[in-house]
Design an enzyme around this catalytic site. Structure first.
Site, PDB file in Angstrom:
ATOM      1  CG  ASP A 162       7.362  17.708  -4.451  1.00 48.36           C
ATOM      2  OD1 ASP A 162       7.646  18.728  -3.786  1.00 48.36           O
ATOM      3  OD2 ASP A 162       6.421  16.955  -4.160  1.00 48.36           O
ATOM      4  CE1 TYR A 212      -1.348  12.443   6.243  1.00 47.97           C
ATOM      5  CE2 TYR A 212      -0.276  14.133   7.549  1.00 47.97           C
ATOM      6  CZ  TYR A 212      -0.620  13.604   6.317  1.00 47.97           C
ATOM      7  OH  TYR A 212      -0.222  14.240   5.172  1.00 47.97           O
ATOM      8  CE1 TYR A 242       1.954  12.273   1.267  1.00 48.76           C
ATOM      9  CE2 TYR A 242       3.319  14.239   1.342  1.00 48.76           C
ATOM     10  CZ  TYR A 242       2.113  13.605   1.569  1.00 48.76           C
ATOM     11  OH  TYR A 242       1.055  14.318   2.088  1.00 48.76           O
ATOM     12  CE  LYS A 301       6.146  19.703   3.852  1.00 51.64           C
ATOM     13  NZ  LYS A 301       5.219  19.153   4.827  1.00 51.64           N
TER      14      LYS A 301
HETATM   15  C1  LIG Z   1       7.745  16.452  -1.150  1.00 45.92           C
HETATM   16  C2  LIG Z   1       6.372  16.911  -0.747  1.00 45.92           C
HETATM   17  N1  LIG Z   1       5.498  17.251  -1.687  1.00 45.92           N
HETATM   18  C3  LIG Z   1       4.269  17.690  -1.370  1.00 45.92           C
HETATM   19  C4  LIG Z   1       3.853  17.780  -0.054  1.00 45.92           C
HETATM   20  C5  LIG Z   1       2.463  18.258   0.272  1.00 45.92           C
HETATM   21  O1  LIG Z   1       2.502  19.514   0.856  1.00 45.92           O
HETATM   22  P1  LIG Z   1       1.242  20.050   1.707  1.00 45.92           P
HETATM   23  O2  LIG Z   1       1.151  19.188   2.914  1.00 45.92           O
HETATM   24  O3  LIG Z   1       1.583  21.473   2.015  1.00 45.92           O
HETATM   25  O4  LIG Z   1       0.046  19.938   0.825  1.00 45.92           O
HETATM   26  C6  LIG Z   1       4.744  17.422   0.956  1.00 45.92           C
HETATM   27  C7  LIG Z   1       4.333  17.476   2.373  1.00 45.92           C
HETATM   28  O5  LIG Z   1       4.879  16.820   3.223  1.00 45.92           O
HETATM   29  C8  LIG Z   1       6.037  16.969   0.608  1.00 45.92           C
HETATM   30  O6  LIG Z   1       6.938  16.622   1.541  1.00 45.92           O
END
Ligand SMILES: Cc1ncc(COP(=O)(O)O)c(C=O)c1O
Length: 425
Positions: A240, A18, A146, A269
């Site tokens: 998610d 980023y 996201y 996470k």
């Molecule tokens: C809600 C959500 N889904 C998916 C992801 C993607 O995870 P990763 O960065 O481990 O691929 C993130 C990452 O910030 C997220 O916050």
């Protein structure tokens, strides 16, 4: 090697995340971490407001997690998961199934959040194929959402607000719609689904907080509306919980505040307490049963090389031990109260449009984008690690952060946002 040496020579080869590397400030070299502190190579210590993208929920270097990893390291750091089994993963799968509400009982491990979302998407599409229903291959997701940076997950992110605008037209076309926040919104999505359900495999949402898309929060009833709509229109529902899972919103999982169980949930996470990469896509029995067949083609053909890595699973089991004490509930409630009180003065500042808090998430939304790189550097000069994005200045500290450390973070935000214009012109 001296810092200047590795940072400079390695810096010619490392491609940073980023980041417009040509104009960005150099990254801050880290010597070590501990609790809520990051010690830099130059001896300065920063109080961490982000917990390394929301992962280190128990603080850095927790001895219980470190001991579990060290112990597993001596036994077997990694074995392939195809055809072999190991205790840390099998115990973890059982523990996750027991922790999750409803019959979210079938755990597929992967190594990153994005990959677990891709797996959830594959599961949803194949669920319909295995049932003999053709054509249900698309997803409904939400503005402000996201779900990751890989191509399939990018296709379900907000196409304009997110970081993927450049790739419009490259990714699969999905249906990205407003969240149904009220009766009218629910009726609109109902009409949409009635028309498109024949091509939709699943609805996908981040429950309660849309994180990296702008830290937007919605009421639990939105999730109830989505469950109703998914059932009525015969599409699956995917939550998610990669950001919201493991206590961040005040309950173990955000979905528990709405008393809604999705068909598939993704976790990552904080799963390993911020130590090792691990994720999971977890399905209900209804979904899993469509893959349970004499037909080899009905199997889920997926298997990331490092899936269910034993070190990561041992770390996750140790992290769950720490959650079992229940202390996190009080910690998160206290953090929420302190964030509410201490970020409140920002509301009166000229460039601030909103201040909001849920659990251990504190957000100050600005009227325009801020220069993240230079702002975080100036925060670092103040002794805190805060990394704004877009219009969002936020805190997601470790649950174990001390009240005076949290005050250092909030007062840096108040001081900084009050002192000068921080938004881009
Ligand atoms: C809600 C959500 N889904 C998916 C992801 C993607 O995870 P990763 O960065 O481990 O691929 C993130 C990452 O910030 C997220 O916050």
């Amino acid at each position: 090697m001296r810092v200047a040496e590795w940072l400079e020579s390695g810096g010619r080869h490392v491609w940073r995340p980023y980041c417009q590397m040509k104009t960005a400030r150099p990254p801050l070299p880290v010597a070590r971490t501990s609790g809520s502190r990051i010690e830099l190579q130059d001896g300065r210590t920063l109080v961490d407001g982000i917990a390394s993208w929301w992962t280190a929920c128990h603080g850095y270097n927790h001895p219980h997690i470190a001991a579990a990893i060290t112990d597993q390291l001596a036994r077997a750091p990694h074995v392939m998961f195809g055809g072999l089994a190991h205790e840390p993963a099998y115990v973890l799968a059982q523990r996750l199934a027991a922790l999750l509400p409803g019959d979210l009982n079938h755990v597929f491990f992967a190594e990153s959040g994005s990959v677990s979302v891709e797996i959830a998407m594959k599961m949803a599409v194949q669920y319909w194929i295995n049932r003999g229903v053709r054509g249900k291959t698309k997803f409904v997701s939400f503005l402000g959402g996201y779900h990751g940076d890989t191509l399939a997950t990018m296709s379900v992110c907000d196409p304009d607000e997110g970081m993927h605008t450049l790739f419009k037209g490259v990714m699969a076309a999905q249906h990205i719609v407003p969240l149904p926040e009220d009766d009218e919104g629910e009726a609109a999505l109902d009409r949409f689904l009635a028309e498109h359900a024949g091509e939709v495999a699943a609805i996908m949402v981040e429950p309660l907080v849309q994180g990296a898309g702008g830290m937007r929060m919605h009421r639990p009833e939105v999730l109830q509306r989505l469950r109703r709509l998914a059932d009525k229109n015969d599409v699956l529902l995917i939550f998610d919980e990669i950001f919201t899972g493991f206590g961040r919103t005040g309950t173990m999982f955000a979905m528990q505040q709405a008393d809604v169980v999705p068909d598939i949930v993704t976790l990552s996470k904080a799963l390993t307490g911020g130590t090792l990469p691990l994720s999971a896509a977890i399905a209900t029995t209804r979904v899993f049963e469509t893959f349970w067949s004499d037909d080899p083609n009905a199997a889920l053909m997926h298997g990331p090389t490092y899936m269910a890595n034993p070190l990561a699973c041992a770390a996750a089991n140790a992290s769950l031990d720490l959650f079992r004490t229940g202390t996190w509930r009080f910690q998160v409630a206290q953090i929420a109260a302190q964030l509410r009180a201490e970020l409140e003065p920002c509301r009166a500042m000229p460039e601030v449009v909103d201040v909001r808090v849920l659990g251990a998430i504190g957000v100050v939304e600005m009227s325009r984008a801020v220069d993240s790189s230079s702002l975080s550097e100036r925060f670092a000069e103040d002794g805190v690690w805060i990394r704004p994005f877009g219009r969002i200045v936020y805190l997601t500290p470790a649950f174990t952060i001390a009240p005076d450390e949290l005050t250092m973070l909030t007062s840096a935000i108040v001081r900084f946002l009050g002192r000068r214009a921080v938004c881009a012109r």
